[in-house]
Design a protein around this motif. Structure first.
Motif, PDB file in Angstrom:
ATOM      1  N   ALA A  20       2.122   1.693  -3.514  1.00  0.00           N
ATOM      2  CA  ALA A  20       1.022   2.129  -4.383  1.00  0.00           C
ATOM      3  C   ALA A  20       0.720   3.597  -4.153  1.00  0.00           C
ATOM      4  O   ALA A  20       0.562   4.373  -5.105  1.00  0.00           O
ATOM      5  CB  ALA A  20      -0.208   1.271  -4.123  1.00  0.00           C
ATOM      6  N   LYS A  21       0.681   3.992  -2.890  1.00  0.00           N
ATOM      7  CA  LYS A  21       0.349   5.375  -2.566  1.00  0.00           C
ATOM      8  C   LYS A  21       1.408   6.325  -3.124  1.00  0.00           C
ATOM      9  O   LYS A  21       1.088   7.330  -3.758  1.00  0.00           O
ATOM     10  CB  LYS A  21       0.237   5.540  -1.046  1.00  0.00           C
ATOM     11  N   GLY A  72       1.264   6.407  -6.844  1.00  0.00           N
ATOM     12  CA  GLY A  72      -0.046   6.759  -7.380  1.00  0.00           C
ATOM     13  C   GLY A  72      -0.848   5.596  -7.952  1.00  0.00           C
ATOM     14  O   GLY A  72      -1.799   5.798  -8.702  1.00  0.00           O
ATOM     15  N   PHE A  73      -0.488   4.363  -7.593  1.00  0.00           N
ATOM     16  CA  PHE A  73      -1.287   3.213  -8.044  1.00  0.00           C
ATOM     17  C   PHE A  73      -2.600   3.211  -7.300  1.00  0.00           C
ATOM     18  O   PHE A  73      -2.656   3.558  -6.124  1.00  0.00           O
ATOM     19  CB  PHE A  73      -0.583   1.877  -7.750  1.00  0.00           C
ATOM     20  N   LYS A  74      -3.631   2.762  -7.980  1.00  0.00           N
ATOM     21  CA  LYS A  74      -4.924   2.687  -7.295  1.00  0.00           C
ATOM     22  C   LYS A  74      -5.157   1.321  -6.679  1.00  0.00           C
ATOM     23  O   LYS A  74      -6.146   1.105  -5.993  1.00  0.00           O
ATOM     24  CB  LYS A  74      -6.035   3.078  -8.264  1.00  0.00           C
ATOM     25  N   SER A  75      -4.232   0.408  -6.939  1.00  0.00           N
ATOM     26  CA  SER A  75      -4.370  -0.925  -6.346  1.00  0.00           C
ATOM     27  C   SER A  75      -3.044  -1.389  -5.756  1.00  0.00           C
ATOM     28  O   SER A  75      -1.996  -1.256  -6.405  1.00  0.00           O
ATOM     29  CB  SER A  75      -4.819  -1.919  -7.420  1.00  0.00           C
ATOM     30  N   ALA A 106       0.837  -1.209   0.000  1.00  0.00           N
ATOM     31  CA  ALA A 106       0.000   0.000   0.000  1.00  0.00           C
ATOM     32  C   ALA A 106       0.868   1.255   0.000  1.00  0.00           C
ATOM     33  O   ALA A 106       0.561   2.228  -0.690  1.00  0.00           O
ATOM     34  CB  ALA A 106      -0.928  -0.012   1.210  1.00  0.00           C
TER      35      ALA A 106
END
Lengths: 201, 201
Positions: B32-33, B36-39, B29
């Motif tokens: 991803a954060k 900028g990944f949404k998953s 997470a």
DNA sequence: CAATATACTGTATATAATTACAGTAATAAT
DNA sequence: ATTATTACTGTAATTATATACAGTATATTG
């Protein structure tokens, strides 16, 4: 910073070992398992105590969120020119710091001092060399010492040390022994030379 | 070891930066954060790819269970006695290794060699000193070089280097220049001396 | 002598985190 | 031309983990 109890020190060591082995901190359950606790809360409470004493920081909500507060300073300062008056280790004298590597140089190096002049060439200490200085190692006759006479810092071999006479010998035939009467001049033996480092040849 | 894609390298760098900032690896997470990944699964799959290429190891079931495979070798070997015949860096010659500290010594030290004998005392290189040797730095006239003549490894100043004559000079008046004809004797300039380290004074 | 610190057990829960499964789309390799 | 790789979205379940609450017992400190 308060002292850790024996048990708390054990837990701090466990964390450090875990870091070395895995590269990340243990969980409460890891600690409990290793030390045989039947509840992860035992570990939790130890961690809180260790944090309270300032040895670690716990990030709330983050798994393995334990940050070691590097209290043992593992950087050795390198002292270039020593400003007159202040202590050798004053911030303004620190040219840079270098990481302490346990394998390499004796552990009791308190700082490196950049050598100025050629007064010690006959024992292989050259201008611009860095000598590793130990403050605590005994200042015995025959040691190469860092001495401060009044406001000047110098590196010489300690030949004689009595109440009214100290002789510092340059290891270079072109120079004369320095004789100091510590009851007249201010003399401080800052440390002994225990290692040497030449960065460019 | 296969090359990483640009994106994979970004993620590996992110992990290293997280290690520096927090002392432990990021979660999926976190990655991803930051990117900028949404998953979180995007991070997961990148990690699997990076692991497949050998740059990290993922511990299954462990939170933040990412272990960096230190591919960049950050340990400098210390060579004691060189066994006859083999290469200097053969495992049997390695006395120990010491961590590379970027701040401290020039980066192109390939190994440390423990000095035997007193042939270089006049340039401040003493018996038992460790000299930092660079294999790549040009072997110019005037350099202090590590040379191998037939099976013997020696440290001397390189004075002359032509097709049929090489002169190696000891920096000690008690010794004579060494003249080698590389067409008769086997001569290899193994490297140049770029640093010096004296562990005990 | 009361308060605080140390050193735990035991249970429980919210949330942190891994990780599997189902897709989409573009690019590189065979 | 098809297969594999890269680079993601989106959802969801299971497990990992932190952490609160309720205790017990002993030692230390003010």
């Amino acid at each position: 910073m308060k002292n850790l109890t024996k048990r708390q020190q054990e837990i701090l060591n466990l964390i450090k070992n875990h870091m070395l082995d895995f590269g990340f901190p243990p969980t409460r359950a890891d600690i409990a398992k290793t030390l045989g606790f039947k509840s992860p809360n035992a570990a939790e409470q130890h961690l809180r105590a260790i944090e309270k004493k300032g040895f670690i920081k716990i990030l709330s909500g983050a798994s393995r969120g334990i940050i070691l507060n590097n209290s043992d300073n593992d950087e050795i300062p390198v002292i270039g020119l020593v400003a007159a008056g202040g202590p050798i280790l004053a911030q303004e004298n620190i040219e840079k710091t270098i990481p302490r590597s346990n394998n390499l140089l004796s552990n009791d190096i308190d700082y490196f001092l950049r050598v100025k002049g050629d007064s010690m060439v006959e024992v292989g200490i050259y201008e611009e060399d860095l000598i590793g200085v130990s403050k605590t190692r005994g200042h015995k006759i025959g040691n190469i010492v860092v001495a401060r006479i009044n406001d000047e810092v110098t590196v010489k071999t300690l030949m004689v040390m009595s109440e009214e006479k100290v002789i510092l010998r340059p290891e270079n035939q072109n120079y004369e022994d320095i004789e100091v009467n510590p009851q007249i001049d201010e003399l401080v033996i800052e440390g002994s030379c225990v290692a040497l480092l030449r960065e460019s040849i």
